[in-house]
Design a protein around this motif. Structure first.
Motif, PDB file in Angstrom:
ATOM      1  N   PHE A  13      10.631  15.006   2.410  1.00 29.90           N
ATOM      2  CA  PHE A  13      11.851  14.717   3.236  1.00 29.90           C
ATOM      3  C   PHE A  13      11.878  15.725   4.236  1.00 29.90           C
ATOM      4  N   SER A  14      11.452  16.921   4.032  1.00 33.28           N
ATOM      5  CA  SER A  14      11.349  18.176   5.257  1.00 33.28           C
ATOM      6  C   SER A  14      10.335  17.874   6.427  1.00 33.28           C
ATOM      7  N   GLN A  15       9.143  17.562   5.793  1.00 28.58           N
ATOM      8  CA  GLN A  15       7.689  17.418   6.564  1.00 28.58           C
ATOM      9  C   GLN A  15       7.075  16.035   6.353  1.00 28.58           C
ATOM     10  N   PRO A  16       7.837  14.915   6.562  1.00 29.96           N
ATOM     11  CA  PRO A  16       7.006  13.550   6.674  1.00 29.96           C
ATOM     12  C   PRO A  16       6.053  13.701   7.619  1.00 29.96           C
ATOM     13  N   GLN A  17       4.844  12.934   7.210  1.00 32.51           N
ATOM     14  CA  GLN A  17       3.688  12.930   8.210  1.00 32.51           C
ATOM     15  C   GLN A  17       3.474  11.757   8.673  1.00 32.51           C
ATOM     16  N   HIS A  18       3.728  10.536   7.784  1.00 31.92           N
ATOM     17  CA  HIS A  18       3.519   9.102   8.291  1.00 31.92           C
ATOM     18  C   HIS A  18       4.274   8.741   9.343  1.00 31.92           C
ATOM     19  N   PRO A  19       4.105   8.048  10.418  1.00 33.84           N
ATOM     20  CA  PRO A  19       5.049   7.278  10.976  1.00 33.84           C
ATOM     21  C   PRO A  19       6.120   6.315  10.443  1.00 33.84           C
ATOM     22  N   TYR A  20       5.560   5.850   9.466  1.00 33.42           N
ATOM     23  CA  TYR A  20       6.480   4.983   8.605  1.00 33.42           C
ATOM     24  C   TYR A  20       7.372   5.687   7.876  1.00 33.42           C
ATOM     25  N   THR A  21       6.892   6.641   7.227  1.00 29.17           N
ATOM     26  CA  THR A  21       7.884   7.728   6.611  1.00 29.17           C
ATOM     27  C   THR A  21       9.216   8.265   7.348  1.00 29.17           C
ATOM     28  N   ARG A  22       8.519   8.605   8.366  1.00 23.98           N
ATOM     29  CA  ARG A  22       9.545   9.080   9.590  1.00 23.98           C
ATOM     30  C   ARG A  22      10.438   8.044  10.020  1.00 23.98           C
ATOM     31  N   ALA A  23      10.080   6.779  10.206  1.00 21.87           N
ATOM     32  CA  ALA A  23      11.137   5.945  10.570  1.00 21.87           C
ATOM     33  C   ALA A  23      12.083   5.415   9.554  1.00 21.87           C
ATOM     34  N   LEU A  24      11.535   5.619   8.197  1.00 23.29           N
ATOM     35  CA  LEU A  24      12.389   5.327   7.118  1.00 23.29           C
ATOM     36  C   LEU A  24      13.462   6.618   7.200  1.00 23.29           C
ATOM     37  N   LEU A  25      12.869   7.684   7.146  1.00 22.56           N
ATOM     38  CA  LEU A  25      13.794   8.864   7.002  1.00 22.56           C
ATOM     39  C   LEU A  25      14.952   8.843   8.427  1.00 22.56           C
ATOM     40  N   ASP A  26      14.356   8.216   9.672  1.00 24.12           N
ATOM     41  CA  ASP A  26      15.228   8.157  10.638  1.00 24.12           C
ATOM     42  C   ASP A  26      16.394   7.472  10.428  1.00 24.12           C
ATOM     43  N   ALA A  27      16.266   6.266   9.471  1.00 21.67           N
ATOM     44  CA  ALA A  27      16.991   5.418   9.500  1.00 21.67           C
ATOM     45  C   ALA A  27      18.256   5.795   8.310  1.00 21.67           C
ATOM     46  N   VAL A  28      18.050   7.052   7.700  1.00 18.61           N
ATOM     47  CA  VAL A  28      19.089   7.447   6.996  1.00 18.61           C
ATOM     48  C   VAL A  28      20.215   7.875   7.795  1.00 18.61           C
ATOM     49  N   PRO A  29      21.485   7.553   7.364  1.00 16.56           N
ATOM     50  CA  PRO A  29      22.558   8.297   8.345  1.00 16.56           C
ATOM     51  C   PRO A  29      22.638   9.705   7.965  1.00 16.56           C
ATOM     52  N   ASP A  30      23.065  10.500   8.764  1.00 18.87           N
ATOM     53  CA  ASP A  30      23.390  11.935   8.849  1.00 18.87           C
ATOM     54  C   ASP A  30      24.829  12.056   8.281  1.00 18.87           C
TER      55      ASP A  30
ATOM     56  N   ARG B 176       0.708  -1.129  -0.022  1.00 23.26           N
ATOM     57  CA  ARG B 176      -0.074   0.303   0.158  1.00 23.26           C
ATOM     58  C   ARG B 176       0.891   1.279   0.028  1.00 23.26           C
ATOM     59  N   ILE B 177       0.337   2.379  -0.463  1.00 20.27           N
ATOM     60  CA  ILE B 177       0.942   3.560  -0.520  1.00 20.27           C
ATOM     61  C   ILE B 177       0.777   4.251   1.104  1.00 20.27           C
ATOM     62  N   MET B 178       1.600   4.549   1.732  1.00 21.65           N
ATOM     63  CA  MET B 178       1.510   5.321   3.135  1.00 21.65           C
ATOM     64  C   MET B 178       1.608   6.658   3.107  1.00 21.65           C
ATOM     65  N   GLU B 179       2.122   7.033   2.195  1.00 18.89           N
ATOM     66  CA  GLU B 179       2.437   8.333   2.185  1.00 18.89           C
ATOM     67  C   GLU B 179       2.786   8.805   0.534  1.00 18.89           C
ATOM     68  N   THR B 180       2.423   9.953   0.055  1.00 21.33           N
ATOM     69  CA  THR B 180       3.062  10.485  -1.160  1.00 21.33           C
ATOM     70  C   THR B 180       2.918  11.965  -1.245  1.00 21.33           C
ATOM     71  N   ALA B 181       3.868  12.591  -1.404  1.00 14.69           N
ATOM     72  CA  ALA B 181       4.306  13.934  -1.533  1.00 14.69           C
ATOM     73  C   ALA B 181       5.300  14.420  -2.565  1.00 14.69           C
ATOM     74  N   ASP B 182       5.357  15.912  -2.709  1.00 15.32           N
ATOM     75  CA  ASP B 182       6.703  16.391  -3.686  1.00 15.32           C
ATOM     76  C   ASP B 182       7.805  15.897  -2.728  1.00 15.32           C
ATOM     77  N   SER B 183       8.821  15.674  -3.367  1.00 16.81           N
ATOM     78  CA  SER B 183      10.152  15.208  -2.559  1.00 16.81           C
ATOM     79  C   SER B 183      10.674  16.148  -1.456  1.00 16.81           C
ATOM     80  N   GLU B 184      10.519  17.509  -1.627  1.00 12.96           N
ATOM     81  CA  GLU B 184      10.924  18.498  -0.669  1.00 12.96           C
ATOM     82  C   GLU B 184      10.221  18.298   0.594  1.00 12.96           C
ATOM     83  N   THR B 185       8.802  18.176   0.398  1.00 13.95           N
ATOM     84  CA  THR B 185       7.830  18.233   1.699  1.00 13.95           C
ATOM     85  C   THR B 185       7.935  16.714   2.122  1.00 13.95           C
TER      86      THR B 185
END
Ligand SMILES: Nc1ncnc2c1ncn2[C@@H]1O[C@H](COP(=O)(O)OP(=O)(O)OP(=O)(O)O)[C@@H](O)[C@H]1O
Ligand SMILES: [Mg+2]
Length: 331
Positions: free
Chosen positions: A245-262, A234-243
Motif C-alpha cells: 500500500f505504501s510502495q506499490p510497484q506494478h502499474p496495475y497495483t497503482r491503478a487499483l490503489l488510485d481508485a480507492v477514494p481518499d 495471474r499474480i501481478m504483484e505480491t508484498a507484505d501489506s504495508e509495502t
C-alpha cells in the motif's frame, strides 16, 4: 527455525471448457487461473485482490478442493490435496473451512442455528449429547452473539449476525485454515469493520490462518499481513501489506490503489486520478505478452509480446512488470 507453509499453491492453472452448439463441443477455454504460486504460513492472513473475473473465486474453490486444478498443485500441511482420498479427505474437509459472501445462501433457511452448527458437530464427532448446546453457546460467544441465537432461523437475523453464525459454524470444525471469499463485501461499512475486527481477534486467539479474498483494498489492508494482486488469472504483484500500500510497484497495483477514494474529502477533491481504462479482457482470449499491456498507462513495445515473470524485488515484494526497476538498489 523455519516452519513449512500451511498452504502452498504451485503453478496453479484452472481452465474451464467453453461448450457450444447442439453437441456441446468444446470450442475454447476460459483460462481462469493461469500459473499462480504462493505460500501461506500458519497464523498469517493472506489477501487476494483484483477486479471482477480475475480468478479469485476459482483459486478459493481450488484450495477448498471444490474443483480440480488443470495443472499445478496445492499442498496443505505438505500433502498434495488432489491425492487425498477416503480417510484423508475427511480431516482435510474439517481443517479447511470457507466463509462466503452471502451467508443467506450458505445457511439453510429452514434450520435454526442449533441445527446449522449442531449437525456438523455431530457428524464430525466433535460434540455429542448435552455437549452440543454447550459447544454452540461457546462458539456463539466467541462470535459475540448471545446464546438465544441458537433458536433463531437465518431470516430472523441481520446480515452481520448471519455472517457471525457462518463464522461460528466454520469455527465449530476447529479449522486450521479459513478461506474467506468476499466474506464482508455484502455488508454495510460499519458492520464490515466489526466482522473484520472479529476475524482478527479470532486469528490471534485461535492461531487461525486466512486466505482472504476481497474487492475493498482498505478492508484487505486492515486484516492481511501479505497481499497478492491478481489480474486475468495471474499474480501481478505480491508484498507484505504495508509495502504494497505504501510502495506499490506494478502499474496495475497503482491503478487499483488510485481508485480507492481518499477518506479526506479535501484531498480527495484535489487528487488527480488516473483511472483504469476499459474492461478486463476476455480470459478465453487473453492479450499476448503482459496480460495487462492493453490497459497499462506505461506499456512499451516489449510488453506486447513478452510476458514478464514475477521477480523478487526484495525478500517481501515481487512484481511481474518489465518496467519495474530493482527499486531498492542504489542505481
Ligand atoms: N464454472 C465455470 N465455468 C466457466 N467459466 C467459469 C466458471 N467459473 C468461473 N469462470 C470464469 O472464470 C473467470 C474467473 O472467475 P472467478 O469467479 O474466479 O473470478 P473472481 O475474481 O472471483 O470475480 P468476482 O470478483 O466477480 O467474484 C471468469 O471469466 C469467469 O467467468
Ligand atoms: Mg469471486
Amino acid at each position: 527455525m523455519s516452519e513449512s507453509p500451511l498452504l502452498s499453491v504451485n503453478n496453479l492453472h484452472v481452465r474451464f471448457p467453453i461448450k457450444a452448439g447442439l453437441l456441446q463441443r468444446t470450442v475454447g477455454e476460459v483460462k481462469a487461473v493461469n500459473g499462480i504460486s504462493f505460500e501461506v504460513n500458519r497464523g498469517e492472513a493472506f489477501g487476494i485482490v483484483g477486479e471482477s473475473g480475475c480468478g479469485k473465486t476459482t483459486v478459493a474453490r481450488a484450495i477448498l478442493r471444490l474443483l480440480e486444478a488443470t495443472t499445478g498443485n496445492i499442498a496443505f500441511e505438505g500433502n498434495n490435496i488432489s491425492s487425498l482420498t477416503g480417510k484423508q479427505l475427511a480431516p482435510f474437509r474439517r481443517k479447511v473451512q470457507a466463509i462466503f459472501q452471502d451467508p443467506f445462501s450458505s445457511l439453510n433457511p429452514r434450520k435454526t442455528t442449533l441445527d446449522i452448527i449442531g449437525e456438523p458437530l455431530r457428524v464430525h464427532a466433535l460434540a455429542e449429547g448435552d455437549g452440543v448446546r454447550q459447544r454452540i453457546t461457546d462458539l456463539l460467544e466467541m462470535c459475540e452473539l448471545p446464546a438465544r441465537f441458537m433458536e433463531l432461523y437465518p431470516h430472523e437475523m441481520s446480515g452481520g449476525q448471519r455472517q457471525r453464525v457462518g463464522i461460528a459454524r466454520a469455527l465449530a470444525m476447529e479449522p486450521e485454515l479459513i478461506v474467506c471469499d468476499e466474506a464482508v463485501s455484502a455488508l454495510d461499512v460499519s458492520i464490515q469493520a466489526q466482522i473484520i475486527n472479529l476475524l482478527e481477534k479470532l486469528r490471534q486467539e485461535l492461531g487461525l490462518t486466512y486466505v482472504f479474498i476481497g474487492h475493498d483494498l482498505s478492508v484487505v489492508r486492515h486484516l492481511c499481513n501479505r497481499v497478492a494482486v491478481m489480474y486475468l488469472g495471474r499474480i501481478m504483484e505480491t508484498a507484505d501489506s504495508e509495502t504494497l500500500f505504501s510502495q506499490p510497484q506494478h502499474p496495475y497495483t497503482r491503478a487499483l490503489l488510485d481508485a480507492v477514494p481518499d477518506p479526506d474529502p479535501l484531498t480527495e477533491a484535489e487528487r488527480e486520478i488516473e483511472p483504469l481504462h476499459g474492461e478486463v479482457p476476455n480470459p478465453s482470449n487473453p492479450p499476448s505478452g503482459c496480460v495487462f499491456h492493453t490497459r497499462c498507462p506505461v506499456a512499451e513495445e516489449r510488453c506486447q509480446h513478452d510476458a514478464p515473470p514475477l521477480v523478487s524485488l526484495t525478500p517481501s515484494q515481487s512484481a511481474a512488470c518489465w518496467l519495474v526497476k530493482q527499486p531498492f538498489s542504489n542505481s
